[in-house]
Scaffold this motif. Structure first.
Motif, PDB file in Angstrom:
ATOM      1  N   LYS A  61     -97.106 -50.528  52.546  1.00 31.31           N
ATOM      2  CA  LYS A  61     -95.687 -50.703  52.216  1.00 31.31           C
ATOM      3  C   LYS A  61     -94.801 -50.249  53.372  1.00 31.31           C
ATOM      4  O   LYS A  61     -93.810 -50.918  53.713  1.00 31.31           O
ATOM      5  N   LEU A  62     -95.141 -49.129  53.997  1.00 34.93           N
ATOM      6  CA  LEU A  62     -94.355 -48.629  55.127  1.00 34.93           C
ATOM      7  C   LEU A  62     -94.436 -49.574  56.320  1.00 34.93           C
ATOM      8  O   LEU A  62     -93.440 -49.772  57.040  1.00 34.93           O
ATOM      9  N   MET A  63     -95.600 -50.173  56.541  1.00 35.57           N
ATOM     10  CA  MET A  63     -95.755 -51.110  57.651  1.00 35.57           C
ATOM     11  C   MET A  63     -94.891 -52.348  57.441  1.00 35.57           C
ATOM     12  O   MET A  63     -94.263 -52.860  58.377  1.00 35.57           O
ATOM     13  N   LEU A  64     -94.827 -52.840  56.183  1.00 34.21           N
ATOM     14  CA  LEU A  64     -94.061 -54.045  55.893  1.00 34.21           C
ATOM     15  C   LEU A  64     -92.560 -53.781  55.862  1.00 34.21           C
ATOM     16  O   LEU A  64     -91.767 -54.544  56.422  1.00 34.21           O
ATOM     17  N   GLU A  65     -92.172 -52.698  55.202  1.00 31.97           N
ATOM     18  CA  GLU A  65     -90.753 -52.454  54.978  1.00 31.97           C
ATOM     19  C   GLU A  65     -90.070 -51.703  56.116  1.00 31.97           C
ATOM     20  O   GLU A  65     -88.887 -51.923  56.374  1.00 31.97           O
ATOM     21  N   ALA A  66     -90.807 -50.794  56.771  1.00 28.62           N
ATOM     22  CA  ALA A  66     -90.189 -50.003  57.844  1.00 28.62           C
ATOM     23  C   ALA A  66     -90.598 -50.472  59.234  1.00 28.62           C
ATOM     24  O   ALA A  66     -90.093 -49.952  60.234  1.00 28.62           O
ATOM     25  N   GLY A  67     -91.547 -51.437  59.291  1.00 29.23           N
ATOM     26  CA  GLY A  67     -91.967 -51.954  60.582  1.00 29.23           C
ATOM     27  C   GLY A  67     -92.767 -50.975  61.417  1.00 29.23           C
ATOM     28  O   GLY A  67     -92.829 -51.120  62.647  1.00 29.23           O
ATOM     29  N   LEU A  68     -93.377 -49.985  60.787  1.00 28.05           N
ATOM     30  CA  LEU A  68     -94.171 -49.000  61.522  1.00 28.05           C
ATOM     31  C   LEU A  68     -95.538 -49.570  61.868  1.00 28.05           C
ATOM     32  O   LEU A  68     -96.073 -50.417  61.139  1.00 28.05           O
ATOM     33  N   ASN A  69     -96.104 -49.107  62.991  1.00 26.95           N
ATOM     34  CA  ASN A  69     -97.492 -49.478  63.264  1.00 26.95           C
ATOM     35  C   ASN A  69     -98.411 -48.707  62.324  1.00 26.95           C
ATOM     36  O   ASN A  69     -97.976 -47.768  61.643  1.00 26.95           O
ATOM     37  N   HIS A  70     -99.685 -49.089  62.284  1.00 19.37           N
ATOM     38  CA  HIS A  70    -100.591 -48.509  61.299  1.00 19.37           C
ATOM     39  C   HIS A  70    -100.732 -47.003  61.475  1.00 19.37           C
ATOM     40  O   HIS A  70    -100.739 -46.249  60.496  1.00 19.37           O
TER      41      HIS A  70
ATOM     42  N   VAL B 127     -97.294 -40.950  57.989  1.00 21.08           N
ATOM     43  CA  VAL B 127     -96.168 -40.745  57.068  1.00 21.08           C
ATOM     44  C   VAL B 127     -96.651 -40.845  55.622  1.00 21.08           C
ATOM     45  O   VAL B 127     -96.252 -40.053  54.755  1.00 21.08           O
ATOM     46  N   ALA B 128     -97.528 -41.817  55.353  1.00 16.59           N
ATOM     47  CA  ALA B 128     -98.031 -42.018  53.994  1.00 16.59           C
ATOM     48  C   ALA B 128     -98.811 -40.801  53.503  1.00 16.59           C
ATOM     49  O   ALA B 128     -98.707 -40.426  52.327  1.00 16.59           O
ATOM     50  N   ILE B 129     -99.590 -40.188  54.379  1.00 19.34           N
ATOM     51  CA  ILE B 129    -100.347 -38.991  53.995  1.00 19.34           C
ATOM     52  C   ILE B 129     -99.389 -37.899  53.524  1.00 19.34           C
ATOM     53  O   ILE B 129     -99.601 -37.278  52.472  1.00 19.34           O
ATOM     54  N   ASN B 130     -98.326 -37.667  54.294  1.00 14.25           N
ATOM     55  CA  ASN B 130     -97.360 -36.631  53.901  1.00 14.25           C
ATOM     56  C   ASN B 130     -96.682 -36.967  52.579  1.00 14.25           C
ATOM     57  O   ASN B 130     -96.501 -36.095  51.720  1.00 14.25           O
ATOM     58  N   ASP B 131     -96.309 -38.237  52.407  1.00 13.38           N
ATOM     59  CA  ASP B 131     -95.610 -38.640  51.191  1.00 13.38           C
ATOM     60  C   ASP B 131     -96.499 -38.513  49.960  1.00 13.38           C
ATOM     61  O   ASP B 131     -96.074 -37.994  48.918  1.00 13.38           O
ATOM     62  N   VAL B 132     -97.731 -38.989  50.058  1.00 16.27           N
ATOM     63  CA  VAL B 132     -98.651 -38.964  48.912  1.00 16.27           C
ATOM     64  C   VAL B 132     -98.983 -37.531  48.521  1.00 16.27           C
ATOM     65  O   VAL B 132     -99.003 -37.191  47.327  1.00 16.27           O
ATOM     66  N   LEU B 133     -99.227 -36.684  49.505  1.00 21.45           N
ATOM     67  CA  LEU B 133     -99.520 -35.282  49.196  1.00 21.45           C
ATOM     68  C   LEU B 133     -98.309 -34.591  48.574  1.00 21.45           C
ATOM     69  O   LEU B 133     -98.449 -33.815  47.619  1.00 21.45           O
ATOM     70  N   HIS B 134     -97.132 -34.870  49.095  1.00 23.88           N
ATOM     71  CA  HIS B 134     -95.921 -34.251  48.552  1.00 23.88           C
ATOM     72  C   HIS B 134     -95.716 -34.635  47.089  1.00 23.88           C
ATOM     73  O   HIS B 134     -95.387 -33.780  46.245  1.00 23.88           O
TER      74      HIS B 134
END
Length: 451
Positions: free
Chosen positions: A320-329, A335-342
């Motif tokens: 989702k972050l790659m599609l919506e924010a244009g981030l590389n993998h 970022v996803a690791i931090n978000d999911v753990l939080h």
């Protein structure tokens, strides 16, 4: 003392009819009781206090099982218990308990609990919130009151060290015989007093191969949302009891049946609607492996289990972050690791020593696909390689395809000798030998220059 209008009842007072079982009727032998538990029982008894084994240890002894813990209950207050034992420490605020320490073995001693609405006890010793949940419970009483406040009928059996009898207050023997788990008192009131009892009902049903009684089961379907009131730190310990018990798979299926798993891992809720989904298959396979390890005496780590539970929410959020924010993998994954753990620690507080292990396992997954040059050897020496490899292998077994081929490659690479490893790496490069690293030549020293 009258209850204020609209205030939840503090305890479900259920008149109990105790039945005393002689030594010949219950079959419990002191040979099956831990030596340290017997020391505590006898010292309390010789000190002029009542002393009983209670709860799960009595239940397990009745079932022919070997209890992991022996809990003692007495009419002595925590301070009086401490006066008898030099190796005693008092713990807890919500429940004041005495721990008698024998090296690594700890015998827990509790004072008989009384009802909150008691003329003899100051009201400040017990406290509840607006939902009826008990917040503080240092209200002492008699053995009869203590039995009324036990959660399940099978846990209200008391082994008396004075005469070796067992007093069965709530017909727990019938529950054992019928393999049915029933709460003492009104299930709605008892679950409101402590919503963790819903988790305990599931855990005991799975462990003892029992069915939860209809009234007790129906109330779980209605009140499962009350788990949101339980502190995240307490839920971490409860989840370990649920899933790292040797019956993790059976427990997981019951948690899902009663909608309790959604309360513990809300990020998984949209991914587990279908029993045939890869997410559900992955979790079930992880729990099968965990059960097998525990039941064969091998160690397990909560870091691996939690990493597995949250892997697919992590993958989905990364995409989702790659599609919506244009981030590389790489950036999206971090970022996803931090978000999911939080998000998860809002429900279950995962200690840092385990969340760090989770991060290592997750970060190793994309790295395991990059095997060229020295990377394969470096990964093999990584302290978390084995856990990351086991994780990859499980993913491959569920998803198949290239992921399974990658896991199989690492399986062979670990066991191969030096020559075979070189051959495997050459094959990855299409049979081409590894390019030789060019050595930089040192510039010639000018002999005419001053030294």
């Amino acid at each position: 003392m009258k209850r204020a209008l609209g205030q939840p009842q503090s305890a479900s007072r259920t008149p109990l009819t105790p039945k005393v079982l002689s030594r010949a009727e219950h079959g419990i032998s002191r040979d099956d009781i831990s030596e340290n538990a017997l020391k505590v029982l006898y010292r309390l008894h010789n000190g002029g206090y009542q002393a009983y084994l209670v709860g799960g240890c009595v239940r397990d002894l009745m079932l022919g099982l070997h209890p992991k813990d022996f809990d003692v209950v007495t009419d002595a207050t925590p301070e009086q218990v401490k006066g008898l034992f030099r190796n005693c420490r008092l713990i807890g605020r919500r429940f004041r308990l005495a721990h008698i320490v024998f090296g690594r073995d700890i015998i827990e001693v509790a004072t008989f609990r009384g009802h909150h609405q008691s003329e003899e006890q100051p009201e400040t010793l017990g406290k509840q919130n607006e939902d009826g949940q008990i917040l503080r419970d240092n209200v002492f009483g008699s053995i009869e009151e203590d039995a009324e406040r036990r959660d399940f009928t099978i846990n209200a059996m008391y082994y008396n060290i004075a005469d070796y009898t067992v007093t069965d207050f709530a017909d727990g023997m019938s529950s054992i015989k019928n393999k049915r788990l029933d709460l003492i008192g009104d299930p709605h009131t008892r679950y409101r007093e402590d919503p963790v009892r819903m988790l305990r009902a599931v855990r005991f049903a799975a462990k003892l191969n029992m069915t939860i009684g209809k009234d007790s089961a129906d109330a779980i379907h209605e009140l499962h949302g009350l788990l949101a009131n339980i502190p995240a730190a307490r839920l971490f310990e409860e989840v370990l009891k649920l899933l790292v018990s040797g019956q993790g798979l059976a427990t997981y299926r019951l948690l899902r049946e009663y909608q309790l798993f959604d309360q513990l891992f809300p990020q998984l809720k949209p991914l587990l609607r279908d029993n045939d989904s890869r997410e559900n298959q992955f979790i079930e396979q992880v729990l099968i492996n965990t059960d097998n390890r525990i039941n064969t005496g091998q160690r397990v780590t909560p870091a691996f289990l939690y990493a597995a539970m949250l892997w697919y929410p992590l993958e989905e959020h990364c995409q989702k972050l790659m599609l919506e924010a244009g981030l590389n993998h790489h950036d999206a994954f971090s970022v996803a690791i931090n978000d999911v753990l939080h998000r998860q620690i809002q429900r279950i507080m995962i200690p840092k020593r385990f969340s760090t292990g989770m991060r290592d396992i997750w970060h190793m997954q994309p790295r395991l696909a990059k095997r060229f040059g020295r990377r394969a050897y470096q990964l093999l020496e990584h302290p978390k390689f084995r856990a990351a490899y086991d994780f990859l292998l499980l993913r491959g077994q569920i998803e198949g395809g290239e992921l399974l081929e990658l896991a199989d490659w690492w399986t062979q690479f670990q066991d191969a000798d030096a020559n075979d490893r070189k051959a495997m790496l050459n094959k990855l490069r299409g049979g081409q030998p590894a390019p030789r690293k060019r050595r930089r030549r040192r510039p010639k020293r000018d002999s005419s220059a001053p030294s």
